[in-house]
Motif scaffolding. Structure first.
Motif, short mmCIF file in Angstrom:
data_model
loop_
_atom_site.label_atom_id
_atom_site.label_comp_id
_atom_site.label_asym_id
_atom_site.label_seq_id
_atom_site.Cartn_x
_atom_site.Cartn_y
_atom_site.Cartn_z
N ALA A 1 116.67 -25.59 10.92
CA ALA A 1 117.00 -27.01 10.74
C ALA A 1 115.83 -27.89 11.15
O ALA A 1 115.54 -28.89 10.49
N ILE A 2 115.13 -27.51 12.22
CA ILE A 2 113.95 -28.26 12.65
C ILE A 2 112.84 -28.09 11.63
O ILE A 2 112.21 -29.06 11.19
N LEU A 3 112.57 -26.85 11.21
CA LEU A 3 111.49 -26.53 10.29
C LEU A 3 111.64 -27.25 8.95
O LEU A 3 110.67 -27.79 8.41
N PHE A 4 112.86 -27.28 8.40
CA PHE A 4 113.08 -27.87 7.09
C PHE A 4 113.52 -29.33 7.14
O PHE A 4 113.81 -29.92 6.10
N GLY A 5 113.58 -29.92 8.33
CA GLY A 5 113.93 -31.33 8.47
C GLY A 5 115.32 -31.65 7.95
O GLY A 5 115.52 -32.67 7.29
N GLN A 6 116.29 -30.82 8.27
CA GLN A 6 117.65 -31.01 7.79
C GLN A 6 118.42 -31.97 8.69
O GLN A 6 118.33 -31.88 9.92
N TYR A 7 119.18 -32.87 8.07
CA TYR A 7 120.03 -33.80 8.81
C TYR A 7 121.19 -33.03 9.43
O TYR A 7 121.79 -32.17 8.78
N VAL A 8 121.49 -33.33 10.69
CA VAL A 8 122.57 -32.65 11.40
C VAL A 8 123.58 -33.68 11.90
O VAL A 8 123.22 -34.68 12.52
N MET A 9 124.84 -33.44 11.59
CA MET A 9 125.94 -34.27 12.06
C MET A 9 126.48 -33.63 13.34
O MET A 9 126.65 -32.40 13.39
N VAL A 10 126.73 -34.44 14.37
CA VAL A 10 127.22 -33.92 15.65
C VAL A 10 128.69 -34.32 15.80
O VAL A 10 129.04 -35.50 15.67
#
Length: 67
Positions: free
Chosen positions: A13-22
């Protein structure tokens, strides 16, 4: 949408710059890009969230229109 659980999933997720919902108790409490993480917490969008009390889900950014 995919839930992040393993360290390798957080790394991707960090490497590909993916948006994360918490989520906490399945209620949205924040979101953004993962900046860092460790065994206890995850830094998302400048805020630290407990890894054990929160759920991290890859999702489209809120401003993104999906058909």
């Amino acid at each position: 949408m995919k839930t992040l659980q393993q360290d390798s999933e957080f790394d991707n997720a960090i490497l590909f710059g993916q948006y994360v919902m918490v989520l906490t108790e399945w209620k949205w409490i924040g979101g953004g890009l993962i900046e860092s993480y460790d065994k206890k917490g995850v830094l998302v969008g400048g805020r630290l969230y407990s890894r054990s009390k929160s759920t991290f889900v890859i999702s489209p950014p809120p401003q993104c229109f999906v058909k």
